[in-house]
Design a protein around this motif. Sequence first.
Motif, PDB file in Angstrom:
ATOM      1  N   VAL A 177      34.184  55.916 -10.745  1.00  0.00           N
ATOM      2  CA  VAL A 177      33.920  56.970 -10.253  1.00  0.00           C
ATOM      3  C   VAL A 177      31.894  56.299 -10.348  1.00  0.00           C
ATOM      4  CG1 VAL A 177      33.474  59.387 -11.051  1.00  0.00           C
ATOM      5  CG2 VAL A 177      35.460  58.859 -10.434  1.00  0.00           C
ATOM      6  N   PRO A 178      31.916  55.917 -11.902  1.00  0.00           N
ATOM      7  CA  PRO A 178      30.144  55.766 -12.283  1.00  0.00           C
ATOM      8  C   PRO A 178      30.276  54.601 -11.281  1.00  0.00           C
ATOM      9  CG  PRO A 178      31.758  56.072 -14.693  1.00  0.00           C
ATOM     10  CD  PRO A 178      32.852  55.745 -13.185  1.00  0.00           C
ATOM     11  N   VAL A 180      30.156  53.887  -8.128  1.00  0.00           N
ATOM     12  CA  VAL A 180      30.462  54.151  -7.199  1.00  0.00           C
ATOM     13  C   VAL A 180      29.029  55.137  -7.049  1.00  0.00           C
ATOM     14  CG1 VAL A 180      30.650  56.141  -5.106  1.00  0.00           C
ATOM     15  CG2 VAL A 180      32.682  54.592  -6.424  1.00  0.00           C
ATOM     16  N   SER A 181      28.437  56.084  -8.546  1.00  0.00           N
ATOM     17  CA  SER A 181      27.352  56.798  -8.459  1.00  0.00           C
ATOM     18  C   SER A 181      26.321  55.444  -8.939  1.00  0.00           C
ATOM     19  CB  SER A 181      27.568  57.887  -9.927  1.00  0.00           C
ATOM     20  OG  SER A 181      27.634  56.831 -10.482  1.00  0.00           O
ATOM     21  N   ARG A 182      26.373  54.788  -9.105  1.00  0.00           N
ATOM     22  CA  ARG A 182      25.211  53.631  -9.941  1.00  0.00           C
ATOM     23  C   ARG A 182      25.262  52.753  -8.601  1.00  0.00           C
ATOM     24  NH1 ARG A 182      28.325  53.767 -15.463  1.00  0.00           N
ATOM     25  NH2 ARG A 182      26.767  55.396 -16.588  1.00  0.00           N
ATOM     26  N   PHE A 184      24.852  53.503  -5.836  1.00  0.00           N
ATOM     27  CA  PHE A 184      24.190  54.597  -4.290  1.00  0.00           C
ATOM     28  C   PHE A 184      22.659  54.418  -5.204  1.00  0.00           C
ATOM     29  CE2 PHE A 184      28.410  55.864  -2.793  1.00  0.00           C
ATOM     30  CZ  PHE A 184      27.642  56.031  -1.285  1.00  0.00           C
ATOM     31  N   ALA A 185      22.623  54.980  -6.745  1.00  0.00           N
ATOM     32  CA  ALA A 185      21.547  54.289  -7.310  1.00  0.00           C
ATOM     33  C   ALA A 185      20.737  53.671  -7.582  1.00  0.00           C
ATOM     34  CB  ALA A 185      21.403  55.376  -8.623  1.00  0.00           C
ATOM     35  N   TRP A 259      27.061  48.139 -17.104  1.00  0.00           N
ATOM     36  CA  TRP A 259      26.072  49.574 -16.473  1.00  0.00           C
ATOM     37  C   TRP A 259      25.368  50.122 -17.108  1.00  0.00           C
ATOM     38  CZ3 TRP A 259      27.473  49.059 -11.309  1.00  0.00           C
ATOM     39  CH2 TRP A 259      28.198  49.083 -10.706  1.00  0.00           C
TER      40      TRP A 259
END
Length: 260
Positions: A177-178, A180-182, A184-185, A259
């Motif tokens: 989950v982290p 995927v979010s990072r 996109f960021a 990350w």
Amino acid sequence: MIAALLALVPDAQEALWSGFVVFLRVGAMMALLPAFGEQTVPMRVRIALGLAFCMIVTPALQPDIAPMPTDMLPALFALLPEVLTGLFFGMFLRFFVFALQIAGSIAAQSTSLSQIFGGSAGVDPQPAMGHLLVTAGLALAAIMGLHVQLAAYILQTYALVPIGVVLAADTAVNLGVPAVSRIFALGFSLAAPFLIASLIYNVTLGVINRAMPQLMVSFVGAPAITAGGLLLLLLAAPFMLAIWLDAFANVVMDPVGGWR
């Protein structure tokens, strides 16, 4: 001579068994890893690369691999989670290719170049900007010693998920989950110069249109945004690839803390 060869058979069987156990995870990873797992790489080459990585990492994992069982069928079922684990950690790095594709798509859309399609490192076509960034990023990673980094990454996956252990749901969530979010960021951050340039261009075009309604600003602005986008790509691409490579190297060397 035959007796000496027969004495080596048990050792050969153990070596083949150890290689097979490692190949279940490494082979699954090889289908998704950046550069080595691209669709343009022939299947035979990917199998050969998987075997080569197995030869590299198997000696380090030999103490953790159980001896070859007498009943093979239950042992094979017990090792099926290795394939799932390999796919997970392969996709974990494949996200970085997605980041370059996202950045290229956003940049092309912002500069009205999204209709210009180039070749693709995968199956689906993508804007020429995205193809350029993906190809350059993979080439840069390979030049900087990607094969050595991936060998260390494979060994770290066995520390996170040992052989024969099912990938825990909390491990997948805490890592996936982290990521995927990072990703996109990261993709949005890489495309930020193009978004800023597009905002300035549209605001300027709006002001000109309000000041001179009779001027066909679209005919004046279209060549300007196209040329500006290409020039901005020329200037920003080295910095974008450097940022991407640094983030990629950090995660390869430390999948959990890279990350940060």
